[in-house]
Design an enzyme around this catalytic site. Structure first.
Site: not given
Length: 398
Positions: A34, A111, A135
């Protein structure tokens, strides 16, 4: 060999490959990170073009990522995230929405959107994300993946962009439970061996909050899980206080997000996307007394939850439903986000590890079942997810 990104999961500034060794427990496996974690020599964008433009290129790699290199895994790139990780949807106003191959036409969740989407599409074997309010757990449910939120503080977040440090954790996605466990053996700092909890606690109020469709879909997996325990009980986790628990999470997260990024937002005035923009605007004018009250309530919640999961595994739905459709109006998404936080906030308040397991489908789309345990019992959950995965595979063959 460069990745061919067919689903919009990878950042243009993060299309890098790196492998430090070809032996080790994760040798032969590919992974993505990420774009919240630093890689030496590669920009960290945190889902924001302004963040990308106003922060220096890191000179050090996040220690957790270095451990994966030391284990022989090969990085193939950095993945998209919601802006500053403050969303559960995965729809980034600047970079677009990664395709959820498990539920076409629907959001991947956020996210950690790119990490989940890339894993679900088979572009990588596993991917690293972060989980503050869900997330990793929510996109795992939406994309039909195994996803873990680790015990708060168990894995260092040095070299990661913060959102709400008292909730932020590292997590990862895989398509099978054994690999989830193998990655855990690398990333989790060793602790004294602990026996698996004896009891299973069914969070009956959280199943009710998720709704009858979710309850019915998850019932067979819940039955298989219950068969692995000598004692199965039901409990009310929050009951009528659940709205207050969610609101406490919202207040504390907002206060910490502003403490982390308020000065940068004030100086830079970034063009934030829908939802994220409104949350930061509200965070800038929080009532400090309300935040202090929320922190006191969190202490009470933590005591309640830790007592509930003592020598027990808590089972609950990962999400209040399947992934919402792409381009769902923001007010509708806000309602769904609140329902999701009802299910997700308990582990955050108490710092619990939690794993979302791909357990069922509704209308052809995935829905996850979650297991949570006492802080530090990550390994027990990983072993349990693997055992349940084997039972699920066996039942599907029959």
């Amino acid at each position: 060999m460069s990745i061919t990104d067919t689903i919009g999961a990878f950042c243009a500034h993060g299309l890098v490959e790196r492998q430090d060794r070809t032996d080790g427990p994760l040798a032969g496996l590919t992974f993505a990170v990420k774009d919240f974690f630093d890689l030496a020599g590669v920009p960290t964008g945190a889902g924001s073009p302004e963040w990308l433009a106003t922060h220096p290129v890191p000179t050090r790699t996040a220690p957790a990522v270095e451990r994966l290199f030391e284990a022989g895994a090969r990085l193939v790139g950095k993945t998209h995230t919601d802006e500053l990780a403050w969303s559960l949807n995965g729809e980034n106003a600047h970079y677009g929405t990664p395709i959820n191959v498990a539920a076409p036409g629907r959001i991947p969740g956020g996210s950690s959107s790119g990490s989940a989407a890339a894993t679900a599409a088979g572009l990588v074997d596993f991917a690293i994300g972060s989980d503050t309010g869900g997330s990793v757990r929510l996109p795992a449910s939406y994309c039909g993946l195994y996803g873990i939120r680790t015990t708060h503080g168990r894995i260092t977040l040095e070299g990661a962009v913060p959102l709400a440090p008292s909730y932020d954790t590292l997590g990862w996605f895989t398509r099978d439970p054994e690999l989830l466990r193998r990655v855990g053996h690398v990333l989790l700092a060793p602790v004294a061996e602990r026996p698996r909890p004896r009891r299973l606690i069914v969070a009956r109020d959280l199943f009710h909050r998720a709704g009858p469709d979710v309850e019915a879909a998850l019932a067979p997996a819940l039955e298989r899980l219950a068969g692995l325990f000598a004692v199965v009980d039901e409990a009310t986790v929050a009951g009528e206080d659940l709205d207050a628990w969610r609101n406490a999470f919202r207040l504390i997260q907002s206060a910490e997000a502003w403490a982390c990024h308020g000065a940068w937002i004030t100086a830079t005035r970034p063009s934030l996307g829908p939802g994220v923009r409104e949350r930061f605007a509200a965070a800038a004018v929080l009532d400090r007394g309300a935040v202090a009250a929320a922190e006191r309530l969190r202490a009470t919640i933590r005591e309640r939850i830790l007592g509930l999961v003592s020598d027990a595994v808590l089972v609950l739905p990962s999400a209040p439903g399947i992934a919402p459709l792409l381009n769902t109006p923001e007010p509708v998404l806000d309602v769904f986000r609140a329902r999701a936080l009802d299910l997700l906030c308990s582990a955050g308040h108490a710092g619990l590890p939690q794993i979302s397991i791909p357990a069922a489908q509704i209308s052809g789309c995935p829905i996850g079942l979650s297991i949570a345990a006492e802080p530090g019992h990550d390994e027990a959950l990983l072993a349990l997810a693997s055992e349940l995965g084997s039972l699920t595979t066996a039942s599907q063959r029959q």
